[in-house]
Scaffold this motif. Structure first.
Motif, PDB file in Angstrom:
ATOM      1  N   THR A 117      49.044 -15.382 -12.925  1.00  0.00           N
ATOM      2  CA  THR A 117      48.566 -15.119 -14.276  1.00  0.00           C
ATOM      3  C   THR A 117      49.696 -15.190 -15.277  1.00  0.00           C
ATOM      4  O   THR A 117      50.855 -14.968 -14.927  1.00  0.00           O
ATOM      5  N   GLY A 118      49.360 -15.480 -16.531  1.00  0.00           N
ATOM      6  CA  GLY A 118      50.332 -15.380 -17.624  1.00  0.00           C
ATOM      7  C   GLY A 118      50.535 -13.912 -17.946  1.00  0.00           C
ATOM      8  O   GLY A 118      51.632 -13.383 -17.853  1.00  0.00           O
ATOM      9  N   GLY A 119      49.448 -13.221 -18.243  1.00  0.00           N
ATOM     10  CA  GLY A 119      49.515 -11.780 -18.457  1.00  0.00           C
ATOM     11  C   GLY A 119      50.028 -11.402 -19.828  1.00  0.00           C
ATOM     12  O   GLY A 119      50.734 -12.163 -20.469  1.00  0.00           O
ATOM     13  N   SER A 120      49.679 -10.183 -20.266  1.00  0.00           N
ATOM     14  CA  SER A 120      49.919  -9.853 -21.670  1.00  0.00           C
ATOM     15  C   SER A 120      51.358  -9.445 -21.964  1.00  0.00           C
ATOM     16  O   SER A 120      51.722  -9.278 -23.103  1.00  0.00           O
ATOM     17  N   THR A 121      52.210  -9.268 -20.938  1.00  0.00           N
ATOM     18  CA  THR A 121      53.603  -8.991 -21.263  1.00  0.00           C
ATOM     19  C   THR A 121      54.378 -10.295 -21.399  1.00  0.00           C
ATOM     20  O   THR A 121      55.555 -10.284 -21.707  1.00  0.00           O
ATOM     21  N   GLY A 122      53.705 -11.411 -21.164  1.00  0.00           N
ATOM     22  CA  GLY A 122      54.345 -12.697 -21.387  1.00  0.00           C
ATOM     23  C   GLY A 122      55.105 -13.206 -20.187  1.00  0.00           C
ATOM     24  O   GLY A 122      55.748 -14.244 -20.240  1.00  0.00           O
ATOM     25  N   GLU A 123      55.067 -12.483 -19.090  1.00  0.00           N
ATOM     26  CA  GLU A 123      55.804 -12.915 -17.908  1.00  0.00           C
ATOM     27  C   GLU A 123      54.821 -13.323 -16.823  1.00  0.00           C
ATOM     28  O   GLU A 123      53.987 -12.519 -16.421  1.00  0.00           O
ATOM     29  N   PRO A 124      54.889 -14.562 -16.339  1.00  0.00           N
ATOM     30  CA  PRO A 124      53.944 -14.980 -15.297  1.00  0.00           C
ATOM     31  C   PRO A 124      54.151 -14.154 -14.025  1.00  0.00           C
ATOM     32  O   PRO A 124      55.276 -13.864 -13.654  1.00  0.00           O
ATOM     33  N   VAL A 125      53.051 -13.795 -13.399  1.00  0.00           N
ATOM     34  CA  VAL A 125      53.110 -12.938 -12.222  1.00  0.00           C
ATOM     35  C   VAL A 125      52.259 -13.537 -11.117  1.00  0.00           C
ATOM     36  O   VAL A 125      51.155 -14.009 -11.363  1.00  0.00           O
ATOM     37  N   ARG A 126      52.800 -13.511  -9.881  1.00  0.00           N
ATOM     38  CA  ARG A 126      52.031 -13.963  -8.728  1.00  0.00           C
ATOM     39  C   ARG A 126      51.557 -12.754  -7.935  1.00  0.00           C
ATOM     40  O   ARG A 126      52.270 -11.766  -7.822  1.00  0.00           O
ATOM     41  N   PHE A 127      50.363 -12.839  -7.394  1.00  0.00           N
ATOM     42  CA  PHE A 127      49.855 -11.710  -6.610  1.00  0.00           C
ATOM     43  C   PHE A 127      48.869 -12.251  -5.588  1.00  0.00           C
ATOM     44  O   PHE A 127      48.351 -13.362  -5.725  1.00  0.00           O
ATOM     45  N   ARG A 128      48.624 -11.445  -4.550  1.00  0.00           N
ATOM     46  CA  ARG A 128      47.791 -11.892  -3.440  1.00  0.00           C
ATOM     47  C   ARG A 128      46.443 -11.186  -3.488  1.00  0.00           C
ATOM     48  O   ARG A 128      46.379  -9.984  -3.734  1.00  0.00           O
ATOM     49  N   GLN A 129      45.377 -11.949  -3.258  1.00  0.00           N
ATOM     50  CA  GLN A 129      44.037 -11.361  -3.245  1.00  0.00           C
ATOM     51  C   GLN A 129      43.348 -11.766  -1.957  1.00  0.00           C
ATOM     52  O   GLN A 129      43.692 -12.770  -1.349  1.00  0.00           O
ATOM     53  N   ASP A 130      42.352 -10.953  -1.533  1.00  0.00           N
ATOM     54  CA  ASP A 130      41.661 -11.299  -0.296  1.00  0.00           C
ATOM     55  C   ASP A 130      40.148 -11.418  -0.511  1.00  0.00           C
ATOM     56  O   ASP A 130      39.640 -11.156  -1.603  1.00  0.00           O
ATOM     57  N   VAL A 131      39.480 -11.835   0.542  1.00  0.00           N
ATOM     58  CA  VAL A 131      38.058 -12.143   0.449  1.00  0.00           C
ATOM     59  C   VAL A 131      37.214 -10.896   0.144  1.00  0.00           C
ATOM     60  O   VAL A 131      36.223 -10.975  -0.576  1.00  0.00           O
ATOM     61  N   VAL A 132      37.628  -9.747   0.668  1.00  0.00           N
ATOM     62  CA  VAL A 132      36.871  -8.523   0.372  1.00  0.00           C
ATOM     63  C   VAL A 132      36.943  -8.229  -1.125  1.00  0.00           C
ATOM     64  O   VAL A 132      35.941  -7.935  -1.779  1.00  0.00           O
ATOM     65  N   TYR A 133      38.167  -8.369  -1.674  1.00  0.00           N
ATOM     66  CA  TYR A 133      38.325  -8.214  -3.118  1.00  0.00           C
ATOM     67  C   TYR A 133      37.439  -9.201  -3.865  1.00  0.00           C
ATOM     68  O   TYR A 133      36.713  -8.864  -4.788  1.00  0.00           O
ATOM     69  N   GLN A 134      37.495 -10.458  -3.442  1.00  0.00           N
ATOM     70  CA  GLN A 134      36.774 -11.510  -4.162  1.00  0.00           C
ATOM     71  C   GLN A 134      35.266 -11.279  -4.120  1.00  0.00           C
ATOM     72  O   GLN A 134      34.570 -11.521  -5.108  1.00  0.00           O
ATOM     73  N   THR A 135      34.775 -10.801  -2.997  1.00  0.00           N
ATOM     74  CA  THR A 135      33.349 -10.498  -2.882  1.00  0.00           C
ATOM     75  C   THR A 135      32.937  -9.446  -3.913  1.00  0.00           C
ATOM     76  O   THR A 135      31.935  -9.604  -4.612  1.00  0.00           O
ATOM     77  N   HIS A 136      33.730  -8.391  -4.015  1.00  0.00           N
ATOM     78  CA  HIS A 136      33.434  -7.345  -4.999  1.00  0.00           C
ATOM     79  C   HIS A 136      33.537  -7.888  -6.418  1.00  0.00           C
ATOM     80  O   HIS A 136      32.751  -7.534  -7.289  1.00  0.00           O
ATOM     81  N   ALA A 137      34.550  -8.756  -6.647  1.00  0.00           N
ATOM     82  CA  ALA A 137      34.747  -9.292  -7.992  1.00  0.00           C
ATOM     83  C   ALA A 137      33.553 -10.165  -8.411  1.00  0.00           C
ATOM     84  O   ALA A 137      33.074 -10.079  -9.538  1.00  0.00           O
ATOM     85  N   LEU A 138      33.054 -10.971  -7.478  1.00  0.00           N
ATOM     86  CA  LEU A 138      31.916 -11.834  -7.793  1.00  0.00           C
ATOM     87  C   LEU A 138      30.663 -11.006  -8.077  1.00  0.00           C
ATOM     88  O   LEU A 138      29.925 -11.274  -9.022  1.00  0.00           O
ATOM     89  N   ALA A 139      30.439  -9.979  -7.259  1.00  0.00           N
ATOM     90  CA  ALA A 139      29.263  -9.125  -7.464  1.00  0.00           C
ATOM     91  C   ALA A 139      29.367  -8.382  -8.797  1.00  0.00           C
ATOM     92  O   ALA A 139      28.375  -8.193  -9.495  1.00  0.00           O
ATOM     93  N   THR A 140      30.589  -7.983  -9.156  1.00  0.00           N
ATOM     94  CA  THR A 140      30.803  -7.300 -10.442  1.00  0.00           C
ATOM     95  C   THR A 140      30.379  -8.205 -11.591  1.00  0.00           C
ATOM     96  O   THR A 140      29.655  -7.794 -12.500  1.00  0.00           O
ATOM     97  N   THR A 141      30.844  -9.455 -11.546  1.00  0.00           N
ATOM     98  CA  THR A 141      30.512 -10.384 -12.627  1.00  0.00           C
ATOM     99  C   THR A 141      28.998 -10.574 -12.716  1.00  0.00           C
ATOM    100  O   THR A 141      28.428 -10.581 -13.808  1.00  0.00           O
ATOM    101  N   MET A 142      28.328 -10.694 -11.563  1.00  0.00           N
ATOM    102  CA  MET A 142      26.867 -10.860 -11.574  1.00  0.00           C
ATOM    103  C   MET A 142      26.183  -9.640 -12.188  1.00  0.00           C
ATOM    104  O   MET A 142      25.246  -9.765 -12.969  1.00  0.00           O
TER     105      MET A 142
END
Ligand SMILES: [Zn+2]
Length: 459
Positions: A117-142
């Protein structure tokens, strides 16, 4: 025809993708939350305490970063008193993600991937996400679409940054096919010339979508053109403002130009969608099934209702790289604990994020800050660009200030020519110079500005 597409998207395309191809239990979560959103606050708190206790226990037992920094707290102790234990965890800074990516990560059999992400402090940041997270994120958006009154699979226009070649090639064809299957039209928010904005307005008026979604500033700039030129407009459903800060005058302008309600949403790439408005518009509900949000003062203490503070986010499900008390770089005004709709999820009265300028084009169009964040911060950034700022000095003159990341030095300018060409493609004919600097001054409120427009200052 419209209804056939909606049924196809909601009953066939989405279920086939998530249930059969990906095998993510997105719909199980969604139907669970449809029920749980009417639970009592006590039931939510009990559920949250269990999830938080499990997360903190996991972090202490298996993630070296937390094990080192929260001495004296055992996984069992954290699980027994999750609320008090959370307060003992240090605030996690964006810098920590850069410096301690490895010790924040836990190898698990959860299908994980790196995100950026670019992020609001202006410094690009890398981070790791997993499928359990992604499942929750998709359901949240729905679920958030449902809160805005948009039925699953309903026609949807997305005014969004399209990384590259929306117009041609295999990627573009796949995208068009996906858009058709999901009953969606994507309009490129990076291309906001006066002429394309007129075309976007025509497309929206003609398709009468159930949902128009976009960056707050993209929706606003389009709304200004619709009103200025008296363009015919019709959005029968809702407008979802899903990135950037929606200021009150922007909401008013968008609602009057498109003749329908705006639903504000807050999320970031690191933690997905976090909060959204329901139809009462009393603030943004923090979806407590996935996330705990603290709004704190400089000393890290929770502020009272109606007061502004820093947002700290704890995501409950991304065990591969747990973000606990993560300072996301945005501020919010803490809202009431309850909303008149009856949902138990606490409210943020409003999010006080960045408020950016645009780069102005000669033809009256604009180039949004999101374009520069994408191109300079992500697409052409191999990690050597630490921060940057785009300064528009005049209609035909732009300066790009770049702060190299540690030890990168001149390497940060290696792709200068490509970046220049991409910017000229969007802004039109202009002179673009690159400058290396050791720092960029934040705004008086401590925010990093990606775009500074010197022409606006003179107005
Ligand atoms: Zn509500």
């Amino acid at each position: 025809m419209m209804d056939v597409r909606r049924i196809l998207a909601s009953r066939i395309v989405d279920p086939v993708l998530w249930k059969i191809v990906k095998r993510y239990p997105v719909f199980d979560r969604l139907s669970e939350w449809r029920q749980r959103q009417w639970d009592t606050a006590a039931a939510l708190e009990a559920r949250q305490a269990r999830a938080l206790g499990a997360l903190l226990g996991h972090a202490l037992a298996r993630v070296p970063y937390y094990a080192e920094r929260v001495p004296g707290l055992t996984p069992e102790g954290a699980a027994a008193a999750p609320g008090d234990s959370l307060a003992r965890f240090p605030v996690l800074e964006k810098r920590d993600l850069i410096l301690h990516a490895d010790s924040l990560t836990c190898e698990m059999d959860r299908g994980s991937y790196w995100n950026l992400t670019g992020g609001s402090t202006g410094e690009p940041v890398r981070f790791r996400q997993d499928v359990v997270y992604q499942t929750h994120a998709l359901a949240t958006t729905m679920l958030f679409y449902e809160w805005a009154g948009v039925p699953h699979g309903a026609s949807h226009i997305k005014l969004w940054g399209a990384p590259r070649d929306l117009g041609s090639g295999r990627v573009a064809r796949r995208r068009r096919l996906a858009d058709w299957l999901f009953n969606r039209i994507t309009l490129d928010a990076f291309d906001m010339s006066e002429q394309t904005m007129r075309r976007y307005a025509e497309t929206i008026a003609r398709s009468r979508p159930a949902c128009l979604e976009g960056y707050a500033d993209a929706l606003y700039e389009l709304a200004v053109r619709v009103e200025r030129h008296g363009l015919p407009m019709s959005v029968p459903g809702a407008i979802v403002s899903s990135a950037g800060t929606l200021l009150p005058h922007m909401r008013e302008r968008i609602e009057s130009a498109f003749g329908t309600e705006v639903f504000d949403r807050y999320g970031t790439r690191e933690v997905g969608n976090v909060a959204a408005e329901c139809d009462r518009h009393e603030g943004l509900h923090v979806l407590g099934e996935t996330t705990i949000v603290e709004v704190v003062d400089e000393d890290g203490r929770a502020v009272s209702e109606g007061e502004e503070g820093e947002i700290l986010v704890t995501n409950l499900h991304n065990y591969t790289m747990p973000l606990i008390r993560y300072r996301i770089g945005d501020r919010a005004v803490r809202g009431a604990d309850r909303c008149s709709c009856g949902r138990p999820y606490p409210l943020l009265e409003r999010v006080v994020g960045r408020s950016e300028s645009c780069v102005r084009r000669r033809d009256g169009g604009v180039v949004l800050s999101e374009f520069f964040i994408h191109v300079i911060g992500v697409e052409y950034n191999d990690g050597s660009i630490g921060r940057f700022q785009v300064v528009q000095e005049a209609l035909d003159r732009i300066t790009v200030v770049i702060v190299p990341s540690e030890g990168a030095g001149e390497r940060a300018l290696a792709r200068e020519d490509e970046i220049r060409a991409r910017i000229q493609q969007m802004v039109g004919d202009c002179e673009i110079s690159f400058v290396l600097a050791d720092h960029i001054d934040p705004t008086p409120t401590g925010k990093h500005m990606y775009v500074v427009n010197k022409m606006e200052e003179r107005e």
